[in-house]
Motif scaffolding. Sequence first.
Motif, PDB file in Angstrom:
ATOM      1  N   THR A 185       0.753  -1.128  -0.148  1.00  0.00           N
ATOM      2  CA  THR A 185       0.035  -0.004   0.033  1.00  0.00           C
ATOM      3  C   THR A 185       0.898   1.325  -0.173  1.00  0.00           C
ATOM      4  O   THR A 185       1.673   1.484   0.914  1.00  0.00           O
ATOM      5  N   LEU A 186       0.569   2.159  -0.713  1.00  0.00           N
ATOM      6  CA  LEU A 186       1.243   3.554  -0.896  1.00  0.00           C
ATOM      7  C   LEU A 186      -0.092   4.727  -0.586  1.00  0.00           C
ATOM      8  O   LEU A 186      -1.064   4.518  -1.370  1.00  0.00           O
ATOM      9  N   VAL A 187       0.062   5.333   0.380  1.00  0.00           N
ATOM     10  CA  VAL A 187      -0.917   6.351   0.754  1.00  0.00           C
ATOM     11  C   VAL A 187      -0.546   7.746   0.226  1.00  0.00           C
ATOM     12  O   VAL A 187       0.436   8.170   0.774  1.00  0.00           O
ATOM     13  N   ASP A 188      -1.251   8.258  -0.353  1.00  0.00           N
ATOM     14  CA  ASP A 188      -1.041   9.715  -0.804  1.00  0.00           C
ATOM     15  C   ASP A 188      -1.630  10.486   0.418  1.00  0.00           C
ATOM     16  O   ASP A 188      -2.937  10.836   0.209  1.00  0.00           O
ATOM     17  N   GLY A 189      -0.893  11.116   1.484  1.00  0.00           N
ATOM     18  CA  GLY A 189      -1.270  11.464   2.523  1.00  0.00           C
ATOM     19  C   GLY A 189      -1.093  13.102   2.581  1.00  0.00           C
ATOM     20  O   GLY A 189      -1.033  13.784   3.597  1.00  0.00           O
ATOM     21  N   ALA A 190      -1.428  13.689   1.271  1.00  0.00           N
ATOM     22  CA  ALA A 190      -0.899  15.064   1.152  1.00  0.00           C
ATOM     23  C   ALA A 190      -1.893  16.164   2.238  1.00  0.00           C
ATOM     24  O   ALA A 190      -1.231  16.998   2.587  1.00  0.00           O
ATOM     25  N   HIS A 191      -3.087  15.535   2.422  1.00  0.00           N
ATOM     26  CA  HIS A 191      -4.029  16.505   3.468  1.00  0.00           C
ATOM     27  C   HIS A 191      -4.181  15.748   4.711  1.00  0.00           C
ATOM     28  O   HIS A 191      -4.746  16.455   5.721  1.00  0.00           O
ATOM     29  N   GLY A 192      -3.528  14.651   5.182  1.00  0.00           N
ATOM     30  CA  GLY A 192      -3.794  14.043   6.255  1.00  0.00           C
ATOM     31  C   GLY A 192      -3.111  14.531   7.377  1.00  0.00           C
ATOM     32  O   GLY A 192      -3.737  14.917   8.583  1.00  0.00           O
ATOM     33  N   PRO A 193      -1.767  14.764   7.589  1.00  0.00           N
ATOM     34  CA  PRO A 193      -0.903  15.207   8.856  1.00  0.00           C
ATOM     35  C   PRO A 193      -1.591  16.569   9.074  1.00  0.00           C
ATOM     36  O   PRO A 193      -1.366  17.634   8.520  1.00  0.00           O
ATOM     37  N   GLY A 194      -2.123  16.689  10.405  1.00  0.00           N
ATOM     38  CA  GLY A 194      -2.378  18.008  11.182  1.00  0.00           C
ATOM     39  C   GLY A 194      -3.991  18.311  10.612  1.00  0.00           C
ATOM     40  O   GLY A 194      -4.393  19.024  11.510  1.00  0.00           O
ATOM     41  N   GLN A 195      -4.624  17.150   9.833  1.00  0.00           N
ATOM     42  CA  GLN A 195      -5.851  17.520   9.340  1.00  0.00           C
ATOM     43  C   GLN A 195      -6.698  16.695  10.426  1.00  0.00           C
ATOM     44  O   GLN A 195      -7.685  16.897  11.057  1.00  0.00           O
ATOM     45  N   VAL A 196      -6.197  15.175  10.431  1.00  0.00           N
ATOM     46  CA  VAL A 196      -6.782  14.360  11.227  1.00  0.00           C
ATOM     47  C   VAL A 196      -5.821  13.624  12.045  1.00  0.00           C
ATOM     48  O   VAL A 196      -4.473  13.594  11.758  1.00  0.00           O
ATOM     49  N   PRO A 197      -6.099  12.969  13.172  1.00  0.00           N
ATOM     50  CA  PRO A 197      -4.949  12.296  13.982  1.00  0.00           C
ATOM     51  C   PRO A 197      -4.335  11.187  12.977  1.00  0.00           C
ATOM     52  O   PRO A 197      -4.964  10.554  12.167  1.00  0.00           O
ATOM     53  N   LEU A 198      -2.974  10.793  13.291  1.00  0.00           N
ATOM     54  CA  LEU A 198      -2.246   9.974  12.432  1.00  0.00           C
ATOM     55  C   LEU A 198      -1.285   9.207  13.198  1.00  0.00           C
ATOM     56  O   LEU A 198      -0.521   9.930  13.782  1.00  0.00           O
ATOM     57  N   SER A 199      -1.342   8.025  13.487  1.00  0.00           N
ATOM     58  CA  SER A 199      -0.168   7.206  13.835  1.00  0.00           C
ATOM     59  C   SER A 199       0.178   6.294  12.902  1.00  0.00           C
ATOM     60  O   SER A 199      -0.340   5.246  12.547  1.00  0.00           O
TER      61      SER A 199
END
Length: 395
Positions: A185-199
Amino acid sequence: MSGSPLRSRWSLDPEITFLNHGSFGACPTEVLQAQTELRARLEAEPVRFFARELEPLLDEARGALGAFLDADPDDLAFVSNATAGVNTVLRSLQLSPGDELITTNHEYNASRNALDWAAGRMGVKVVVARLPWPSPTPQAVVNAVMEQVTPRTKLLLIDHISSQTALVLPLHEILHRMREQGVETLVDGAHGPGQVPLSLRTLGVGYYTGNCHKWLCAPKSAAFLYVRRDLQAGLKPLSVSHGHNSPRRDRSRFRLDFDWTGTHDPSAVLCVPLALRVMGGLLPGGWPALMADNRAKALAARKLLCERLGVAPHCPDEMVGAMATVGLPDGYPLEPSPPHYLDPLQDRLFFDYKIEVPITAWPKAPQRHLRLSAQAYNSHTEYQRLGDALEALLR
């Protein structure tokens, strides 16, 4: 413009109602000042900076980012943006004709282009999972993706939060199901960090790339690529440089390859620790409070605009982060204007009302929607102003 009192922490144009944080982010003035000081320090003695000081500074920045993402810093590499992260992974894949790569019809255009280009070079097939829209549910999204998996599937490229539709996708369930099928799996998390919790430690992903200049509010050109330890040996940066044959044994080849890819301005990534502290200090509850407040603001703005325009929400609340889409009626002129092919209504909002908010034809014209963002500097009054302008223009 009746924005939040926190708006003074940014150098945003006071004449513009800026509701488009999602596109390029916006960096607090304090962080930009620190970047200027770093650049001056670099230029005062470039050899000292690059040869003697940069490595420990990068270690410090990576350590702060790793703590925020719940990831081992040695599994992180800094890249210029999430698109570069996606390209880095795709160009390192070694596949055979007949293999398949899965993505969704919500995938960001730049990343989809990179996937198609890589697949064409390797002679493999791109399979597109069509997500339900509007009115998706998390389970329907999971089902749509898993239906495309076959014994030939080697990799899934998927957004964490879709740029076009602002959907927060059910990553944990999808990645868990992919692991069961033996699919990387390859996740394009351009908007993820700082918008939703992420571990990243518990997400169970092979590769995750995210921007720091969007919701973390670092300067532009700050982004990261996370690579699971067992996959690092097969990966090379887009620019292969001195690290490839370095005799050093005190750092991993992954670290040596990615920490020096040629002369560049590293000031943006070196400002990531300060950006994390500044944004995490805006509200008493720190980052959890900021993410929750931005999400609540986005949900309230979506409700307001849907009621003003007489349309239904596109998705359930659980699939909304700090961005949200609102459907628009058909009928307004749809021919985009040069040079960036902005929707005419987006231009009217900007030039006539001084409101910056993106409008997208989705899934294709004449269907379209606007995508609002909610950041600490935004206020409810600004979304009311947007509602007034839309009613006047669409009347």
